[in-house]
Design an enzyme around this catalytic site. Structure first.
Site, PDB file in Angstrom:
ATOM      1  N   LYS A 140     -26.692 -56.280  27.506  1.00 54.51           N
ATOM      2  CA  LYS A 140     -26.260 -57.164  27.384  1.00 54.51           C
ATOM      3  C   LYS A 140     -27.518 -58.440  27.778  1.00 54.51           C
ATOM      4  O   LYS A 140     -28.273 -58.093  29.409  1.00 54.51           O
ATOM      5  CB  LYS A 140     -25.657 -57.019  28.745  1.00 54.51           C
ATOM      6  N   LYS A 224     -25.092 -45.127  31.781  1.00 54.75           N
ATOM      7  CA  LYS A 224     -24.642 -46.338  31.462  1.00 54.75           C
ATOM      8  C   LYS A 224     -24.503 -46.112  29.287  1.00 54.75           C
ATOM      9  O   LYS A 224     -24.779 -46.542  28.902  1.00 54.75           O
ATOM     10  CB  LYS A 224     -25.730 -47.319  31.745  1.00 54.75           C
ATOM     11  N   GLU A 234     -18.577 -53.996  24.780  1.00 59.35           N
ATOM     12  CA  GLU A 234     -17.189 -53.909  25.196  1.00 59.35           C
ATOM     13  C   GLU A 234     -15.673 -54.843  24.330  1.00 59.35           C
ATOM     14  O   GLU A 234     -15.659 -55.337  25.045  1.00 59.35           O
ATOM     15  CB  GLU A 234     -17.877 -55.130  26.694  1.00 59.35           C
ATOM     16  N   ASN A 242     -18.052 -53.554  34.481  1.00 62.88           N
ATOM     17  CA  ASN A 242     -17.640 -54.461  35.346  1.00 62.88           C
ATOM     18  C   ASN A 242     -17.039 -54.449  36.354  1.00 62.88           C
ATOM     19  O   ASN A 242     -15.954 -55.542  37.041  1.00 62.88           O
ATOM     20  CB  ASN A 242     -16.765 -55.567  34.840  1.00 62.88           C
ATOM     21  N   HIS A 249     -18.731 -61.871  40.622  1.00 61.93           N
ATOM     22  CA  HIS A 249     -19.411 -63.501  39.797  1.00 61.93           C
ATOM     23  C   HIS A 249     -18.630 -64.197  40.426  1.00 61.93           C
ATOM     24  O   HIS A 249     -18.796 -65.647  41.084  1.00 61.93           O
ATOM     25  CB  HIS A 249     -18.446 -62.959  38.169  1.00 61.93           C
TER      26      HIS A 249
END
Ligand code: NAD
Ligand code: GLY
Length: 358
Positions: A140, A224, A234, A242, A249
């Site tokens: 990412k 991961k 995703e 997440n 966020h």
């Protein structure tokens, strides 16, 4: 040294974890190919590690792009400076970008590599705990927009990840704790045994016991790599990574990226997501207490900022998991198992936000 692999089908690459890797010429020669190398780093990390790394990488043709330090600089503007350096040094498609630093540098450098001449290779040399357990792995990449976190980016896998655990010696305590938030995340969503292990070994981790840190990094990268291999982009499973991020966020954006470190905001977000899971009857209060307790023992903040619930909710709507206008949340079904769902009571979300925010 421990070597793991990430395999997403179209790309398979190694993650090397251990002490002394930045001085290991043999390893660097094996994994870092390419005629030209642009090292992207920041002012803090350059002072600590740039000379050491360039010495080990000599006699390649190398250039440097040294960015200002901080999340507030994870922008299209700084990505533009990486493009300027690549163009200025007349680098072509056979050039490689090397990200030396934490998640901010890694995300910007990876994004620039993904875009430059429609994609050139890049290598991650993560120097924070957070980057070694999470951001350097899985591809990412991206930058923030004033309207939200990581809104501009690409899935773009590195050629390799070289995590030299010696770099953690200079990491400030607060940054170490922020990295632990992401390790706790893996325990919550995937591996209850890791959660138990963290419970028992938190003091060692905070004291920077090398074996404990190396175990935490290796296990985090294994988890991961497993998740990313099943769902690189995703579409489904990866969203569990997440956990805490939708709230986190929003907290980061609401506070201008300057009050909380990313890991701290994620820690708060995990607490709120756990409480939401409890309200919905998915878990009982004991699980929430355990999550709060481990976050507190990791020295992470457990009190959210005095920002408005309405503002947080508005920012949550910019989350990348939003589908057809509905905010999807990562919730816990038990310690070690998470679900991603938009099917929850809206009034419970409002009540949760009211409890934590003004
Ligand atoms: P960071 O990159 O800002 O690094 C934290 C601080 O530590 C900075 O001041 C940095 O200069 C300094 N630093 C770095 N290495 C050091 C060292 N060895 N010694 C002393 N100081 C050092 O922050 P971070 O926590 O590493 O990363 C957070 C970022 O990562 C966020 O932007 C987040 O969105 C992103 N992230 C990305 C992913 C992903 O999958 N791409 C995953 C998680 C987080
Ligand atoms: N940090 C979450 C992910 O990489 O998917």
């Amino acid at each position: 040294m421990q070597t793991l692999h990430v395999d997403v089908g179209h790309s398979r690459y190694p993650i090397a974890i251990g002490s002394g890797l930045m001085g290991n010429r043999e390893l660097l020669d094996k994994y870092i190919r390419g005629r030209d190398l642009l090292i992207v780093t920041n002012t803090v990390v350059a002072r600590l590690y740039l000379a050491k790394l360039t010495e080990s990488l000599a006699p390649r043709r190398m250039a440097e792009c040294i960015l200002p330090d901080g999340e507030q600089h994870k922008t299209l503007q700084t990505a533009g400076w990486v493009f300027d350096a690549l163009v200025g040094k007349k680098m072509n498609r056979d050039a490689t970008v090397l990200a030396l630093g934490g998640g901010v540098v890694g995300d910007i450098a990876g994004f620039a590599a993904a875009c430059y001449q429609r994609g050139i290779g890049y290598v991650q040399v993560p120097t924070t705990l957070l980057a070694q357990v999470d951001s350097s792995v899985g591809g990412k990449t991206g930058v923030n927009h004033a309207g939200g976190k990581n809104l501009i980016g690409a899935f773009y896998q590195p050629l390799c990840v070289i995590a030299d655990t010696d770099t953690l010696v200079t990491l400030p305590d607060r940054e170490l704790r922020a990295g632990l938030a992401e390790v706790i995340k893996y325990g919550c969503v995937w591996d209850p045994l890791l959660f138990e292990w963290l419970d028992k070994n938190m003091a060692k981790l905070l004291a920077r016991d090398v074996d404990a840190l190396t175990y935490a990094i290796g296990r985090s990268c294994e988890i991961k790599a497993t998740v990313v291999a099943k769902d690189e982009r995703e579409q489904h499973l990866r969203a569990i990574l997440n956990f805490g991020h939708t709230f986190g966020h929003a907290i980061e954006a609401a506070t201008g990226y300057e009050t909380y470190l990313h890991g701290e905001a994620v820690g708060l977000g995990m607490l709120i997501a756990t409480d939401m899971s409890r309200r919905l009857g998915l878990i009982d209060g004991a699980v929430k207490d355990r999550v709060r307790d481990i976050l507190a023992r990791a020295g992470l903040p457990t009190e959210p900022p005095r920002v408005g619930a309405a503002q947080v909710l508005e920012l949550m709507h910019m989350d990348k998991k939003v589908l057809a206008g509905a905010v999807r949340l990562v919730l816990l079904e038990k310690l070690g198992r998470a679900i991603v769902t938009g099917d929850y009571s809206r009034s419970e979300l409002d009540a949760t936000l009211k409890e934590y925010f003004a």
